[in-house]
Design a protein around this motif. Structure first.
Motif, PDB file in Angstrom:
ATOM      1  N   ASP A   1      -8.655  10.139  -3.584  1.00  0.00           N
ATOM      2  CA  ASP A   1      -7.083   8.786  -3.607  1.00  0.00           C
ATOM      3  C   ASP A   1      -7.594   7.652  -3.346  1.00  0.00           C
TER       4      ASP A   1
ATOM      5  N   LEU B   1      -6.363   4.654  -3.027  1.00  0.00           N
ATOM      6  CA  LEU B   1      -4.662   4.272  -2.809  1.00  0.00           C
ATOM      7  C   LEU B   1      -4.854   4.993  -1.383  1.00  0.00           C
ATOM      8  N   ALA B   2      -4.850   5.560  -1.127  1.00  0.00           N
ATOM      9  CA  ALA B   2      -4.580   6.380   0.236  1.00  0.00           C
ATOM     10  C   ALA B   2      -5.799   5.881   1.382  1.00  0.00           C
TER      11      ALA B   2
ATOM     12  N   SER C   1      -4.090   4.382   4.559  1.00  0.00           N
ATOM     13  CA  SER C   1      -3.353   4.549   5.620  1.00  0.00           C
ATOM     14  C   SER C   1      -3.242   5.564   7.200  1.00  0.00           C
TER      15      SER C   1
ATOM     16  N   PRO D   1       1.965  -6.107   5.610  1.00  0.00           N
ATOM     17  CA  PRO D   1       2.034  -5.740   4.690  1.00  0.00           C
ATOM     18  C   PRO D   1       3.166  -6.445   3.281  1.00  0.00           C
TER      19      PRO D   1
ATOM     20  N   GLU E   1       2.753  -4.371  -1.165  1.00  0.00           N
ATOM     21  CA  GLU E   1       3.552  -3.854  -1.567  1.00  0.00           C
ATOM     22  C   GLU E   1       3.595  -4.310  -2.705  1.00  0.00           C
TER      23      GLU E   1
ATOM     24  N   GLY F   1       0.453  -0.202  -5.151  1.00  0.00           N
ATOM     25  CA  GLY F   1      -0.008   0.947  -4.907  1.00  0.00           C
ATOM     26  C   GLY F   1      -1.392   1.221  -3.682  1.00  0.00           C
TER      27      GLY F   1
ATOM     28  N   ARG G   1      -1.771   2.036  -0.097  1.00  0.00           N
ATOM     29  CA  ARG G   1      -0.766   2.471   1.149  1.00  0.00           C
ATOM     30  C   ARG G   1      -1.541   2.197   2.042  1.00  0.00           C
TER      31      ARG G   1
ATOM     32  N   ARG H   1      -1.411   0.942   7.171  1.00  0.00           N
ATOM     33  CA  ARG H   1      -0.475   1.303   7.911  1.00  0.00           C
ATOM     34  C   ARG H   1       0.359  -0.458   8.279  1.00  0.00           C
TER      35      ARG H   1
ATOM     36  N   SER I   1     -11.744   1.468  -3.899  1.00  0.00           N
ATOM     37  CA  SER I   1     -10.636   1.496  -2.905  1.00  0.00           C
ATOM     38  C   SER I   1     -10.388  -0.290  -2.262  1.00  0.00           C
TER      39      SER I   1
END
Length: 346
Positions: free
Chosen positions: A19, A21-22, A24, A306, A310, A313, A315, A317, A333
């Motif tokens: 993924d 976009l993952a 975090s 952050p 927003e 997509g 993500r 931390r 990514s």
């Protein structure tokens, strides 16, 4: 969260192995190595049987690999499991636990679970430990946490600085040397922790198979320390607490060391590329040595990183000061991160 009925529905409810976009949780962006996956499939036929009452074979496997005695190793459900074993074995409600701010999200939670008082020490402007302030705070603490590389900034202190710090910490204060990202360090950057725990018997080194090895979903962690302390921690081992898959996966990972090193190189190259491209855009990031980069909230007068991500997509931390930690993923990514940053600078 309820899962859909039927095998197909369950598969759809699982997170995607890849993924882009993952970004975090500092997960490895790649699925388990093929040989590790094959070993896991082979072991499922024995899933009707309990694992060992206590993980003696896992303990021996890891001890042989890192070059310590079996009775120096403890096993946990991820690094978090080992940390909780330490707190349950060595602390009492009301004791003090020293950590940095920011730090790995788990530490404030673990302190609360053990009913400890948290004392936080800010990082310096470069995202490094203030070891003098931490040593002073540790004077009245039962536990102090030192992450190397640090989470979330990825910075490291020299072996000499670490040893000076340990020399200032009293023998009754346990030091958690969290090396969750140790595999991403070059040989010259690593500390001889085998010798360190014998010189400083209050130190517990914490490691995991979740990051470089890419087995976050299997929850395999371990710690090692001086034998006397390890025997005390071993009393906290949960019977039948480490599944069959953990032992099989760890053994398979050790057999696939060459493939692992190639994956680490791939991630490290992508990290350098991301930092270089961000720097070219005028964006400061800390000198991260792990599988992530950190953009401080106050860097270059920017606060509110952050908000940059927003609606994109991607993500990441986010931290209270407006900083963000971004896991290094694939080339796709990196493009997504750079695109989000570029759009915010228009």
């Amino acid at each position: 969260m309820s899962l859909p009925d039927g095998p197909a529905g369950l598969r759809d409810a699982l997170p995607a192995a890849i993924d882009p976009l993952a970004l975090s949780l500092n997960e490895n962006p790649f699925p388990p190595l093929p040989s590790v996956r094959a070993a896991l499939v082979d072991c499922l036929g024995a899933a009707n049987r309990y694992p060992e009452f206590l993980p003696e074979r896992m303990r021996a496997l890891i001890a042989a690999r890192i070059g310590v005695r079996d009775d120096q190793v403890v096993i946990g459900t991820g690094a978090t499991g080992v940390i909780l074993q330490v707190l349950h074995a060595l602390t009492a409600p009301g004791d003090t636990m020293v950590m940095t701010a920011p730090t790995f999200d788990g530490y404030p939670i673990f302190a609360q679970m053990a009913r400890l008082r948290s004392v936080t020490v800010p990082l310096d402007v470069h995202g490094r430990h203030d070891l003098d302030a931490m040593a002073a705070a540790a004077a009245t603490a039962r536990v102090v946490v030192l992450c190397r590389p640090h989470n979330p900034t990825g910075t490291i202190e020299s072996a000499q600085d670490i040893e000076r710090f340990l020399g200032r910490v009293g023998p009754d204060t346990a030091v958690l040397l969290d090396e969750a990202y140790e595999e991403f360090l070059s040989p010259s950057e690593r500390i001889d922790t085998r010798e360190l725990v014998l010189r400083f018997p209050n130190v517990v080194v914490i490691r995991t198979f979740s990051k470089a090895y890419g087995l976050a979903g299997l929850r395999i962690g371990y710690g090692f320390c001086a034998p006397d302390l390890a025997r005390r921690l071993w009393t906290m081992q949960l019977p039948f607490g480490i599944g069959l898959t953990g032992l099989v996966a760890a053994a398979a990972c050790y057999r696939a060391e060459d493939e692992l090193r190639q994956r680490i190189r791939t991630i490290s190259v992508e990290r350098r590329r991301l930092r270089t491209r961000l720097s070219a855009m005028g964006v400061y990031s800390t000198d991260a040595r792990a599988n992530f980069v950190y953009l401080p909230g106050g860097a270059n007068g920017r606060r509110g990183w952050p908000a940059v991500f927003e609606g994109t997509g991607v993500r990441v931390r986010a931290y209270a000061d407006g900083g963000v930690r971004i896991t290094v993923g694939t080339e796709q990514s990196t493009r997504a991160v750079l695109s989000a940053v570029a759009a915010a600078m228009v």
